[in-house]
Design an enzyme around this catalytic site. Structure first.
Site, PDB file in Angstrom:
ATOM      1  N   HIS A 227       8.608  85.080  -5.289  1.00 58.73           N
ATOM      2  CA  HIS A 227       7.661  86.222  -4.940  1.00 58.73           C
ATOM      3  C   HIS A 227       6.214  85.767  -5.124  1.00 58.73           C
ATOM      4  CE1 HIS A 227       6.109  90.546  -5.156  1.00 58.73           C
ATOM      5  NE2 HIS A 227       4.904  90.092  -5.820  1.00 58.73           N
TER       6      HIS A 227
ATOM      7  N   TYR B 290       2.705  95.740  -4.761  1.00 59.10           N
ATOM      8  CA  TYR B 290       3.367  96.585  -3.882  1.00 59.10           C
ATOM      9  C   TYR B 290       2.491  97.716  -3.275  1.00 59.10           C
ATOM     10  CZ  TYR B 290       7.365  93.923  -5.452  1.00 59.10           C
ATOM     11  OH  TYR B 290       8.471  92.963  -5.916  1.00 59.10           O
TER      12      TYR B 290
ATOM     13  N   ASP C 160       7.874  92.959   1.285  1.00 64.21           N
ATOM     14  CA  ASP C 160       8.685  94.136   0.725  1.00 64.21           C
ATOM     15  C   ASP C 160       7.449  95.306   0.836  1.00 64.21           C
ATOM     16  OD1 ASP C 160       9.899  96.085  -0.716  1.00 64.21           O
ATOM     17  OD2 ASP C 160      10.008  94.660  -2.635  1.00 64.21           O
TER      18      ASP C 160
ATOM     19  N   HIS D  46       8.526  98.462  -0.024  1.00 62.94           N
ATOM     20  CA  HIS D  46       8.666  98.983  -1.464  1.00 62.94           C
ATOM     21  C   HIS D  46       8.789 100.576  -1.192  1.00 62.94           C
ATOM     22  CE1 HIS D  46       9.090  98.964  -5.754  1.00 62.94           C
ATOM     23  NE2 HIS D  46       9.258  97.449  -5.818  1.00 62.94           N
TER      24      HIS D  46
ATOM     25  N   GLU E 162      11.561  93.927   3.715  1.00 61.09           N
ATOM     26  CA  GLU E 162      12.505  94.819   2.537  1.00 61.09           C
ATOM     27  C   GLU E 162      11.950  96.253   2.334  1.00 61.09           C
ATOM     28  OE1 GLU E 162      12.560  91.806  -0.778  1.00 61.09           O
ATOM     29  OE2 GLU E 162      12.508  93.356  -1.987  1.00 61.09           O
TER      30      GLU E 162
ATOM     31  N   GLU F 168      17.709  98.384  -2.536  1.00 66.07           N
ATOM     32  CA  GLU F 168      17.684  97.987  -3.952  1.00 66.07           C
ATOM     33  C   GLU F 168      17.861  99.276  -4.805  1.00 66.07           C
ATOM     34  OE1 GLU F 168      13.992  95.916  -3.880  1.00 66.07           O
ATOM     35  OE2 GLU F 168      13.423  97.263  -5.441  1.00 66.07           O
TER      36      GLU F 168
ATOM     37  N   ARG G 179      20.950  94.843  -0.060  1.00 65.94           N
ATOM     38  CA  ARG G 179      20.332  94.319  -1.116  1.00 65.94           C
ATOM     39  C   ARG G 179      20.346  95.127  -2.539  1.00 65.94           C
ATOM     40  NH1 ARG G 179      16.344  91.573  -2.529  1.00 65.94           N
ATOM     41  NH2 ARG G 179      15.112  93.079  -3.670  1.00 65.94           N
TER      42      ARG G 179
ATOM     43  N   HIS H 216      19.495  92.352  -5.149  1.00 68.81           N
ATOM     44  CA  HIS H 216      18.252  92.584  -5.903  1.00 68.81           C
ATOM     45  C   HIS H 216      18.380  91.591  -7.214  1.00 68.81           C
ATOM     46  CE1 HIS H 216      15.709  95.472  -8.218  1.00 68.81           C
ATOM     47  NE2 HIS H 216      14.723  95.019  -7.291  1.00 68.81           N
TER      48      HIS H 216
ATOM     49  N   GLU I  67      17.286  86.933  -3.882  1.00 68.16           N
ATOM     50  CA  GLU I  67      16.016  87.121  -4.605  1.00 68.16           C
ATOM     51  C   GLU I  67      16.104  86.382  -6.220  1.00 68.16           C
ATOM     52  OE1 GLU I  67      14.961  91.203  -5.745  1.00 68.16           O
ATOM     53  OE2 GLU I  67      13.038  90.443  -6.411  1.00 68.16           O
TER      54      GLU I  67
END
Ligand code: MG
Length: 415
Positions: A126, A157, A208, A210, A234, A260, A281, A310, A337
């Site tokens: 990340h 995020y 992401d 999110h 993502e 996730e 994920r 995840h 990840e």
């Protein structure tokens, strides 16, 4: 007679400010036990009580070798199924039973899953920063370490971080992570344009969302990012809005990774069978451990969907090891990840020990080297827990702040 479960213990520890929940299943065989991860960092006491008060009385005296049967027993015992607290508690026991199974066979778990499809696991890390130049510097630092996949974000995020309500919020609006979706989309498109410009196309990029914007905004962001050759986008929409993925799919070829937050097979089955996602994920402890994750991985393979489990900082090294063991043996592995041994960029409580205390508590972590993560070859999941060290870092139950994400008017948006 078999291998009989004699005790099940819960060890909660927060060596780097994140609450981790480890389940230890002890057997009647001298020295034979298993360790599993039941980490639900924001509700750790609930998982602990569930294991101690309900799963332990249910399982003591049972044969630890019958993993599938015991998983079904735990899953069905409360009548209502698939809650996150329940699933994490089940996961803790399930991973520990696989750890025991590996020790009985004198094999690492990936051997029990069919052996290696690959020697090492490519991982994504990340990267964020305040502006393009800081983010590109961070990208280059990871490239020098051999990292080939990077998730890039402008700030937190959705663009925000926790704080006081901004001046644009109504009077009396509460604190939170304030989001401005239009600014976020503009900044994100500019970021990827800038990264491709400065760094080129060799690196695989991930972004992401999110779940922090409206579904129709996610469709627009996906279309605008398409030309920057993302490895995947993502969680573009909340799981409750997953039917939007069909609309998104019709408008862009950007690869989608989702899941996730998934809890149960009803949430992923249609998305996989209808090829509405490219990467699954899930958070393995959140769906109940290795047993359901292996079924999901094999199911996804049938539909050309790859795995990208995840792997955040708010799970224990035992769960990281479980991811890696499944990855090693999965034909349809995509990418992993990897927060590795580093905690996330937020903590639940003040650090009690030095940074790096995680390694004093857990031994045998999968190791990163030149772009790949490798499992150790110890029997089972290969992780050991130093209980005396773990006891130095007690968990605390606090109010979770980072999930309080808000729109400009102060109303809540899924985190
Ligand atoms: Mg994510």
């Amino acid at each position: 007679m078999g291998v009989i479960i004699q005790d099940i213990r819960v060890i909660c520890t927060a060596p780097e400010g994140i609450n981790l929940v480890v389940i230890k299943v002890e057997t009647n065989q001298p020295g034979l036990y298993g360790l599993g991860c039941g980490t639900f960092a924001y509700r750790h006491k609930m998982v602990q009580a569930l294991v101690e008060d309900y799963l332990k009385p249910l399982l003591v005296g049972q044969n630890a070798e019958n993993i599938e049967q015991l998983w079904q027993l735990m899953h069905q015992n409360a009548y209502w199924r698939n809650g996150p607290i329940e699933n994490n508690a089940i996961s803790g026991v399930d991973m520990a039973l696989w750890d025991i199974k590996g020790k009985l066979a004198n094999m690492p778990c990936y051997q029990l899953f069919g052996g290696k499809c690959r020697e090492g696991i490519p991982v994504y890390r990340h990267v964020d920063g305040r502006d393009l130049s800081e983010i590109c510097d961070n990208i280059q630092r990871f490239q020098e370490m051999g990292i080939t996949h990077l998730r890039c974000q402008c700030g937190g995020y959705g663009g925000g971080g926790y704080g006081k309500a901004p001046a644009t919020a109504p009077m009396g609006a509460p604190d939170g992570v304030y989001l401005d979706s239009r600014a976020y989309i503009r900044d994100t498109v500019k970021l990827f344009e800038g990264i491709r410009d400065k760094i080129g196309y060799d690196i695989a990029l991930v972004h992401d969302v999110h779940e922090r914007i409206a579904p129709v905004e996610a469709v627009r962001l996906a279309k605008e990012l398409e030309s920057f050759d993302l490895f995947f986008l993502e969680d573009p929409v909340p799981l409750e809005q997953s039917e939007w993925l069909r609309i998104l799919r019709q408008q862009t070829s950007i690869p989608i990774a989702q899941g996730e937050l998934f809890n149960n097979p009803a949430e992923w089955r249609g998305l996989i069978a209808n090829r509405l996602i490219d990467f699954i994920r899930v958070h393995i402890s959140q769906i109940g451990g290795i047993t359901p994750a292996r079924k999901l991985q094999i199911f996804a393979e049938q539909f050309g969907v790859r795995t990208a489990w995840h792997g955040p900082g708010d799970m224990s090294p035992i769960a990281h090891a479980a991811n890696i063991h499944i990855d090693l043996a999965a034909q349809n592995f995509g990418v992993q990840e990897w927060s590795g041994i580093e905690p996330p960029n937020f903590v639940i409580q003040e650090l009690k020990g030095p940074k790096g205390a995680l390694l004093d508590v857990f031994h045998g972590l999968p190791e990163y080297k030149d772009g790949y993560v490798y499992a150790n070859d110890q029997p089972g999941l290969g992780i050991e827990l130093d209980e005396a060290e773990a006891a130095k870092y007690p968990c605390e139950a606090t109010v979770t702040q980072w999930t309080q994400t808000r729109l400009r008017d102060g109303s809540l948006q899924t985190p």
